[in-house]
Design a protein around this motif. Sequence first.
Motif, mmCIF file in Angstrom:
data_model
loop_
_atom_site.group_PDB
_atom_site.id
_atom_site.type_symbol
_atom_site.label_atom_id
_atom_site.label_comp_id
_atom_site.label_asym_id
_atom_site.label_seq_id
_atom_site.Cartn_x
_atom_site.Cartn_y
_atom_site.Cartn_z
ATOM 1 N N LEU A 121 -21.417 -20.687 53.527
ATOM 2 C CA LEU A 121 -21.250 -21.972 54.198
ATOM 3 C C LEU A 121 -19.873 -22.576 53.958
ATOM 4 N N THR A 122 -19.357 -22.482 52.728
ATOM 5 C CA THR A 122 -18.031 -23.063 52.479
ATOM 6 C C THR A 122 -16.967 -22.360 53.304
ATOM 7 N N ARG A 123 -17.086 -21.052 53.453
ATOM 8 C CA ARG A 123 -16.109 -20.329 54.264
ATOM 9 C C ARG A 123 -16.299 -20.594 55.754
ATOM 10 N N HIS A 124 -17.518 -20.510 56.205
ATOM 11 C CA HIS A 124 -17.777 -20.667 57.636
ATOM 12 C C HIS A 124 -17.408 -22.058 58.133
ATOM 13 N N LEU A 125 -17.673 -23.064 57.313
ATOM 14 C CA LEU A 125 -17.426 -24.446 57.718
ATOM 15 C C LEU A 125 -16.091 -24.986 57.212
ATOM 16 N N GLY A 126 -15.387 -24.209 56.376
ATOM 17 C CA GLY A 126 -14.095 -24.650 55.854
ATOM 18 C C GLY A 126 -14.207 -25.819 54.903
ATOM 19 N N ILE A 127 -15.195 -25.787 54.022
ATOM 20 C CA ILE A 127 -15.431 -26.889 53.086
ATOM 21 C C ILE A 127 -14.664 -26.645 51.792
#
Length: 343
Positions: free
Chosen positions: A143-149
């Motif tokens: 999720l952090t990679r996919h959403l750029g968090i």
Amino acid sequence: MNPFATALLAWFDEHGRKDLPWQHPRDAYRVWLSEVMLQQTQVVTVIPYFQRFVAALPTLRDLAAADEDTVLALWSGLGYYRRARFLQRAAQICVAQHDGELPRDFDALSALPGIGRSTAGAILAQAHGLRFAILDGNVKRVLTRHLGIHGHPGQSAVEKLLWQHADALTPADRVADYTQAIMDLGATLCVRTRPQCDACPLAATCVAKRDGLTSQLPSAKPSKRVPTRDTVMLILRDAQGRVLLERRGPQGVWSGLWSLPEASNHDEAWRTAQSLAQIDDAQSLPSFVHVFSHYRLKVEPVLFDEATAHRRIADNAGHRWCDAGERAALGLPAPVRSLLQDL
């Protein structure tokens, strides 16, 4: 179904892991056990431990009724032994309060020892197909990679945001497969280093891939110096080859496990050894370092061979002389077990 879940499930149908031992059958007890074992530990390591554990304790009631030494011996080598104690305590509560079953109510399930929000969600999603999100380490990375968090996923504000996204992306249909799929993606393609973005079903919409941030996300945990502690471990071995073990207290690492007596230095080691047995000589063995999450332990083993047991040890519940077969049935810390096996 949202595009994220659609793409992920299509990939799972072709590439997902469908033959893991806790998937056949995929009941609540087996899912729970696997989820707890997989905390901080990779699948390839967990599989033989899981198989051995369920062979010995196939049901929740078996776990609840087992002797603690049996549970810890089955867990020995996985580390983080508090997890094993929480497992058994939760099983005992289920027997006493939930008719010997893990509750299907989220609040009741997450109230059990050692079962947090993500573990409870994984149990309900995979065992019962109920729509609950999960957020383990693999999912956080996806999720952090996919959403750029940005920001370390362990920070409360970042984790709160990730939970919001995890819940929004979890579909109502095929939730058990989706839960396995997102964990599989993080474990096989969206790995910590050198992620296989070209094979990822989510690559077209991944912010980290688009912006060249896969090596920077998830953001690293703020660095902190890890201290080193020193200890001397006493190996008192008698003429029959038995070794004196000592049950550790209820506090600290390895609490309640059987281990070797320890001392802070060699002079204290001699005094401690003399209080436990009649000894003649000592041999220093090669030192080694065992790494915990929050400190490093430098161990200096000292062998006292041909030791003669004091009679009072036989009446002391905190000490026991054990041969190799007896040690195998006890919960020993992994480095202690390895040290004695190599002796």
